[in-house]
Write a protein that holds these residues in place. Sequence first.
Motif, PDB file in Angstrom:
ATOM      1  N   SER A 106       0.835  -1.201   0.000  1.00  0.00           N
ATOM      2  CA  SER A 106       0.000   0.000   0.000  1.00  0.00           C
ATOM      3  C   SER A 106       0.873   1.255   0.000  1.00  0.00           C
ATOM      4  O   SER A 106       1.746   1.409   0.858  1.00  0.00           O
ATOM      5  N   TYR A 107       0.609   2.144  -0.939  1.00  0.00           N
ATOM      6  CA  TYR A 107       1.368   3.395  -1.007  1.00  0.00           C
ATOM      7  C   TYR A 107       1.056   4.269   0.208  1.00  0.00           C
ATOM      8  O   TYR A 107       1.958   4.894   0.769  1.00  0.00           O
ATOM      9  N   ILE A 108      -0.188   4.322   0.619  1.00  0.00           N
ATOM     10  CA  ILE A 108      -0.596   5.176   1.736  1.00  0.00           C
ATOM     11  C   ILE A 108       0.125   4.769   3.022  1.00  0.00           C
ATOM     12  O   ILE A 108       0.559   5.622   3.798  1.00  0.00           O
ATOM     13  N   GLN A 109       0.282   3.470   3.268  1.00  0.00           N
ATOM     14  CA  GLN A 109       0.965   3.027   4.484  1.00  0.00           C
ATOM     15  C   GLN A 109       2.460   3.339   4.438  1.00  0.00           C
ATOM     16  O   GLN A 109       3.091   3.516   5.470  1.00  0.00           O
ATOM     17  N   ASN A 110       3.027   3.394   3.262  1.00  0.00           N
ATOM     18  CA  ASN A 110       4.455   3.689   3.115  1.00  0.00           C
ATOM     19  C   ASN A 110       4.764   5.173   2.935  1.00  0.00           C
ATOM     20  O   ASN A 110       5.929   5.551   2.908  1.00  0.00           O
ATOM     21  N   MET A 111       3.759   6.019   2.781  1.00  0.00           N
ATOM     22  CA  MET A 111       3.983   7.413   2.439  1.00  0.00           C
ATOM     23  C   MET A 111       4.891   8.164   3.420  1.00  0.00           C
ATOM     24  O   MET A 111       5.705   8.973   2.976  1.00  0.00           O
ATOM     25  N   PRO A 112       4.833   7.958   4.733  1.00  0.00           N
ATOM     26  CA  PRO A 112       5.765   8.685   5.604  1.00  0.00           C
ATOM     27  C   PRO A 112       7.232   8.442   5.246  1.00  0.00           C
ATOM     28  O   PRO A 112       8.060   9.344   5.374  1.00  0.00           O
ATOM     29  N   ALA A 113       7.557   7.258   4.782  1.00  0.00           N
ATOM     30  CA  ALA A 113       8.935   6.987   4.384  1.00  0.00           C
ATOM     31  C   ALA A 113       9.276   7.659   3.058  1.00  0.00           C
ATOM     32  O   ALA A 113      10.453   7.874   2.762  1.00  0.00           O
ATOM     33  N   PHE A 114       8.273   8.013   2.265  1.00  0.00           N
ATOM     34  CA  PHE A 114       8.499   8.598   0.946  1.00  0.00           C
ATOM     35  C   PHE A 114       8.530  10.132   0.959  1.00  0.00           C
ATOM     36  O   PHE A 114       8.832  10.749  -0.061  1.00  0.00           O
ATOM     37  N   VAL A 115       8.204  10.758   2.080  1.00  0.00           N
ATOM     38  CA  VAL A 115       8.124  12.225   2.143  1.00  0.00           C
ATOM     39  C   VAL A 115       9.448  12.887   1.751  1.00  0.00           C
ATOM     40  O   VAL A 115       9.441  13.853   0.979  1.00  0.00           O
ATOM     41  N   PRO A 116      10.613  12.433   2.225  1.00  0.00           N
ATOM     42  CA  PRO A 116      11.852  13.095   1.785  1.00  0.00           C
ATOM     43  C   PRO A 116      12.062  13.028   0.271  1.00  0.00           C
ATOM     44  O   PRO A 116      12.538  14.000  -0.339  1.00  0.00           O
ATOM     45  N   ILE A 117      11.703  11.920  -0.333  1.00  0.00           N
ATOM     46  CA  ILE A 117      11.860  11.792  -1.786  1.00  0.00           C
ATOM     47  C   ILE A 117      10.898  12.745  -2.494  1.00  0.00           C
ATOM     48  O   ILE A 117      11.264  13.392  -3.483  1.00  0.00           O
ATOM     49  N   MET A 118       9.679  12.848  -2.000  1.00  0.00           N
ATOM     50  CA  MET A 118       8.705  13.770  -2.611  1.00  0.00           C
ATOM     51  C   MET A 118       9.210  15.212  -2.506  1.00  0.00           C
ATOM     52  O   MET A 118       9.130  15.975  -3.467  1.00  0.00           O
ATOM     53  N   PHE A 119       9.747  15.577  -1.348  1.00  0.00           N
ATOM     54  CA  PHE A 119      10.267  16.929  -1.161  1.00  0.00           C
ATOM     55  C   PHE A 119      11.432  17.195  -2.111  1.00  0.00           C
ATOM     56  O   PHE A 119      11.477  18.239  -2.775  1.00  0.00           O
ATOM     57  N   GLU A 120      12.371  16.277  -2.171  1.00  0.00           N
ATOM     58  CA  GLU A 120      13.559  16.475  -3.014  1.00  0.00           C
ATOM     59  C   GLU A 120      13.203  16.590  -4.489  1.00  0.00           C
ATOM     60  O   GLU A 120      13.753  17.434  -5.200  1.00  0.00           O
ATOM     61  N   LEU A 121      12.300  15.763  -4.978  1.00  0.00           N
ATOM     62  CA  LEU A 121      11.930  15.856  -6.390  1.00  0.00           C
ATOM     63  C   LEU A 121      11.120  17.115  -6.693  1.00  0.00           C
ATOM     64  O   LEU A 121      11.229  17.673  -7.782  1.00  0.00           O
ATOM     65  N   THR A 122      10.324  17.562  -5.729  1.00  0.00           N
ATOM     66  CA  THR A 122       9.598  18.820  -5.909  1.00  0.00           C
ATOM     67  C   THR A 122      10.582  19.970  -6.083  1.00  0.00           C
ATOM     68  O   THR A 122      10.468  20.779  -7.010  1.00  0.00           O
ATOM     69  N   VAL A 123      11.571  20.055  -5.203  1.00  0.00           N
ATOM     70  CA  VAL A 123      12.571  21.119  -5.283  1.00  0.00           C
ATOM     71  C   VAL A 123      13.426  20.964  -6.545  1.00  0.00           C
ATOM     72  O   VAL A 123      13.735  21.943  -7.224  1.00  0.00           O
ATOM     73  N   PHE A 124      13.811  19.731  -6.872  1.00  0.00           N
ATOM     74  CA  PHE A 124      14.633  19.470  -8.050  1.00  0.00           C
ATOM     75  C   PHE A 124      13.946  19.955  -9.326  1.00  0.00           C
ATOM     76  O   PHE A 124      14.540  20.677 -10.132  1.00  0.00           O
ATOM     77  N   PHE A 125      12.688  19.569  -9.509  1.00  0.00           N
ATOM     78  CA  PHE A 125      11.968  19.971 -10.711  1.00  0.00           C
ATOM     79  C   PHE A 125      11.761  21.481 -10.749  1.00  0.00           C
ATOM     80  O   PHE A 125      11.947  22.111 -11.802  1.00  0.00           O
ATOM     81  N   ALA A 126      11.361  22.067  -9.629  1.00  0.00           N
ATOM     82  CA  ALA A 126      11.122  23.509  -9.606  1.00  0.00           C
ATOM     83  C   ALA A 126      12.404  24.273  -9.926  1.00  0.00           C
ATOM     84  O   ALA A 126      12.393  25.197 -10.747  1.00  0.00           O
ATOM     85  N   ALA A 127      13.506  23.883  -9.317  1.00  0.00           N
ATOM     86  CA  ALA A 127      14.758  24.619  -9.526  1.00  0.00           C
ATOM     87  C   ALA A 127      15.272  24.479 -10.958  1.00  0.00           C
ATOM     88  O   ALA A 127      15.594  25.477 -11.612  1.00  0.00           O
ATOM     89  N   HIS A 128      15.338  23.262 -11.452  1.00  0.00           N
ATOM     90  CA  HIS A 128      15.915  23.062 -12.776  1.00  0.00           C
ATOM     91  C   HIS A 128      15.021  23.621 -13.887  1.00  0.00           C
ATOM     92  O   HIS A 128      15.521  24.246 -14.840  1.00  0.00           O
ATOM     93  N   LEU A 129      13.736  23.430 -13.786  1.00  0.00           N
ATOM     94  CA  LEU A 129      12.843  23.973 -14.812  1.00  0.00           C
ATOM     95  C   LEU A 129      12.770  25.495 -14.748  1.00  0.00           C
ATOM     96  O   LEU A 129      12.589  26.155 -15.772  1.00  0.00           O
ATOM     97  N   MET A 130      12.939  26.077 -13.558  1.00  0.00           N
ATOM     98  CA  MET A 130      12.957  27.539 -13.444  1.00  0.00           C
ATOM     99  C   MET A 130      14.196  28.119 -14.115  1.00  0.00           C
ATOM    100  O   MET A 130      14.132  29.174 -14.756  1.00  0.00           O
ATOM    101  N   VAL A 131      15.333  27.461 -13.975  1.00  0.00           N
ATOM    102  CA  VAL A 131      16.548  27.939 -14.645  1.00  0.00           C
ATOM    103  C   VAL A 131      16.354  27.911 -16.159  1.00  0.00           C
ATOM    104  O   VAL A 131      16.674  28.878 -16.857  1.00  0.00           O
ATOM    105  N   ILE A 132      15.802  26.822 -16.658  1.00  0.00           N
ATOM    106  CA  ILE A 132      15.555  26.712 -18.099  1.00  0.00           C
ATOM    107  C   ILE A 132      14.558  27.773 -18.552  1.00  0.00           C
ATOM    108  O   ILE A 132      14.752  28.440 -19.576  1.00  0.00           O
ATOM    109  N   THR A 133      13.499  27.971 -17.778  1.00  0.00           N
ATOM    110  CA  THR A 133      12.499  28.993 -18.114  1.00  0.00           C
ATOM    111  C   THR A 133      13.108  30.389 -18.098  1.00  0.00           C
ATOM    112  O   THR A 133      12.845  31.203 -18.990  1.00  0.00           O
ATOM    113  N   PHE A 134      13.935  30.672 -17.100  1.00  0.00           N
ATOM    114  CA  PHE A 134      14.570  31.986 -17.010  1.00  0.00           C
ATOM    115  C   PHE A 134      15.456  32.246 -18.221  1.00  0.00           C
ATOM    116  O   PHE A 134      15.410  33.319 -18.815  1.00  0.00           O
TER     117      PHE A 134
END
Length: 174
Positions: free
Chosen positions: A91-119
């Motif tokens: 179950s993804y929902i039961q494992n989600m607390p362990a996945f929070v750091p990965i979700m945070f890192e990919l959110t920041v990664f995509f925002a930062a890299h795509l913002m540089v390209i957009t700029f």
Amino acid sequence: MATKVIQAIYTDDDILMNAVKSVKEKKYHIEEIYTPFPVHGLDKAMGLPHTRLAITSFLYGVVGLTVAVVMMNFIMIEDWPQNIGGKPSFSYIQNMPAFVPIMFELTVFFAAHLMVITFYMRSKLWPFKKAENPDPRTTDDRFLMEISVNKKNYQEVTELIYKSGASEIKLKEN
């Protein structure tokens, strides 16, 4: 017909700000301003609209979060579930607390890299692009304002620029 611009060079940022305000009062169009450092309030004095880059950054973060959730669900739950440390792997929902750091890192990664390209795309800063700086002194200690003019208002604009404290004035064709 080629457009003409007056290039006015200033030695101080306060004089430049007053000149921008006086030019905008007379409803003349300022093409561009080149400064050696950011001048606080210059964008507001020029009447530039607010940037929408923050909205795109948020959207890029949402894309990153979506990619993270889909990727982790596929890799860790559907494709190859593993029992790591006794955590349930069905179950993804039961494992989600362990996945929070990965979700945070990919959110920041995509925002930062795509913002540089957009700029870079928005600013038209391509690799190997030649500099468009009309006067190299603006990278050191001078400020340059370009005002578009025609035959009718050339004399008026020149007088206004001299009164505003410009140290040099040049007429260039674009």
